[in-house]
Design a protein around this motif. Structure first.
Motif, PDB file in Angstrom:
ATOM      1  N   CYS A  90       1.110  -1.232   0.108  1.00 48.99           N
ATOM      2  CA  CYS A  90       0.033  -0.038   0.104  1.00 48.99           C
ATOM      3  C   CYS A  90       0.684   1.186   0.083  1.00 48.99           C
ATOM      4  CB  CYS A  90      -0.906   0.000   1.016  1.00 48.99           C
ATOM      5  SG  CYS A  90      -2.539   0.916   0.778  1.00 48.99           S
ATOM      6  N   GLU A 126      -3.734   0.000   8.053  1.00 48.76           N
ATOM      7  CA  GLU A 126      -4.524  -1.246   7.536  1.00 48.76           C
ATOM      8  C   GLU A 126      -5.349  -2.027   8.413  1.00 48.76           C
ATOM      9  OE1 GLU A 126      -4.382  -1.432   4.432  1.00 48.76           O
ATOM     10  OE2 GLU A 126      -2.694  -0.602   3.564  1.00 48.76           O
ATOM     11  N   HIS A 336      -2.121  -2.889  -2.860  1.00 47.58           N
ATOM     12  CA  HIS A 336      -2.217  -4.141  -2.024  1.00 47.58           C
ATOM     13  C   HIS A 336      -1.788  -5.440  -2.904  1.00 47.58           C
ATOM     14  CE1 HIS A 336      -5.159  -2.690   1.442  1.00 47.58           C
ATOM     15  NE2 HIS A 336      -4.102  -1.919   1.073  1.00 47.58           N
TER      16      HIS A 336
HETATM   17 ZN   LIG Z   1      -4.067  -0.247   2.234  1.00 47.83          ZN
END
Ligand SMILES: [Zn+2]
Ligand SMILES: [Zn+2]
Length: 389
Positions: A90, A126, A336
């Motif tokens: 990310c 996250e 991701h």
């Molecule tokens: Zn993320």
């Protein structure tokens, strides 16, 4: 007038090293010991006073540069948590680096212009976003504006994100031989399957921007034993907190109906924190967009309606917040993934990182030096947030 690019150039090699170090040491949420320390050391070196274990979270920190002259308080938010299996898929290695870099660049002008700059290290975006606790504990109540930036495959000054609630459904049944004594068992897995089926029926009747998605984390231990325990984890998302609350009520009823029909006992809990939708601030976005253009952030597109969720959403309900996205690839990129992680280290990503640090630094300095601008942004904030209540 403020030689921002010069100040960025002075620290840019070190910033690249910081981002690469964090990339090479990916740490999951609330375990970001090396990553938070790297930021703390960096900020300390550049004259920030750092409070470690901020609000009792081990890998959180608050770094302050105070000019000791009156003026607004601007905060940059760092993220540095990774994902299981895909490391920095990310790109939070870049988010933290940009927050820390921007904070330092602004601090270099602060003795002249007055005010304060904070760089706040916010773990576990996250999963169990620390920003939620920080927002609840009033950390953002006396901050005039918050800035951060997230890598993506396109660039956007303004974003939307969905409010999210993480719900765990635990069904408790009764084990029995699945073939010789099935009538003596209560099938917990059927409770979970019933929940999925009921939710699938509900889908036709929800707002099209809402999302409900789940997995089965436990579904029994052997096919010849009636499952005694079964668990499903769901995420429910909606564009507003209000609709999220309504939808979560309906989703819970889907599980309650399944419990009733199977006879299994149902326990409902939250397995992660609830994130609010992101409150977009028109005047703030406009200022940022001008600066993104001035500092040559490439691949700029209009407002992004992301169907993801961010813990920065909770911050945006407490004070004016921007969360721009900036492109790190000229080809399509999926967040991701390992490919996304690798893209954070490319020359193009670094070029864009320099541009976004420039745009955020300039925006911060604009707010510190232009009272009217800040007033307008605050008025926009009050307008939107007061309407929600
Ligand atoms: Zn993320
Ligand atoms: Zn992210």
């Amino acid at each position: 007038m403020y030689k921002i690019n010069e100040k960025i150039d002075e620290i840019f090699d070190e910033l690249k090293e910081l981002s690469e170090y964090i990339y090479n040491n990916p740490e999951l949420g609330n375990q970001e010991f090396l990553s938070s320390k790297a930021h703390i050391d960096f900020l300390t070196k550049y004259g920030f006073e750092v409070e470690e274990h901020f609000i009792g979270i081990e890998t959180a920190f608050k770094a302050v540069y105070d000019s000791n002259k009156p003026g607004p308080t601007i905060a940059l938010l760092d993220e540095y948590d990774a994902l299981p299996g895909v490391g920095h898929g990310c790109g939070h290695n870049m988010i933290g680096t940009i927050g820390t870099g921007t904070g330092i660049v602004i601090s270099k002008f602060l003795d002249e212009i007055g005010g304060k700059v904070f760089v706040i290290g916010t773990p576990a975006e996250e999963t169990n976003g620390a920003k939620v606790d920080m927002a609840d504990k009033g950390v953002f109540d006396n901050i005039d504006a918050v800035l951060m930036a997230h890598p993506a495959d396109k660039s956007y000054a303004s974003i939307q994100s969905l409010a999210i609630e993480a719900i765990k459904f635990e069904f408790i049944g009764k084990a029995a031989h699945a073939a010789s004594d099935p009538e003596k068992g209560i099938n917990a897995l059927d409770g979970v399957i019933g929940t999925f089926n009921n939710i699938n029926a509900l889908r036709q009747h929800i707002e099209s921007s809402a999302r409900i998605h789940g997995i089965i984390t436990e579904g029994g231990v052997a096919a010849n034993i009636v499952p005694e325990r079964a668990v499903a984890n769901f995420y429910v998302r909606a564009t507003t907190k209000k609709y999220l609350t309504e939808l979560v009520g309906k989703v819970k009823n889907c599980a309650r109906a399944a419990a009733l029909s199977t006879g299994a006992k149902l326990n409902i809990s939250n397995y992660e924190k609830t994130y609010d939708d992101f409150v977009s601030n028109e005047s703030f976005n406009k200022l940022l967009l001008e600066n993104m253009i001035e500092y040559d952030v490439e691949q700029l597109e209009n407002n992004r309606t992301s169907l993801g969720s961010l813990d920065a959403g909770n911050v945006s309900h407490k004070c004016p917040t921007v969360h721009p996205m900036f492109s790190i690839s000229k080809t399509p990129l999926i967040a991701h993934t390992k490919e996304f992680a690798m893209a954070t280290l490319t020359p193009y990503a670094y070029k864009q990182m320099k541009s976004i640090i420039g745009a955020l630094s300039k925006t911060g300095i604009d707010l510190l030096t232009n009272d009217d601008l800040l007033k307008k942004i605050k008025a926009d904030f009050d307008n939107v947030v007061s309407k929600e209540k």
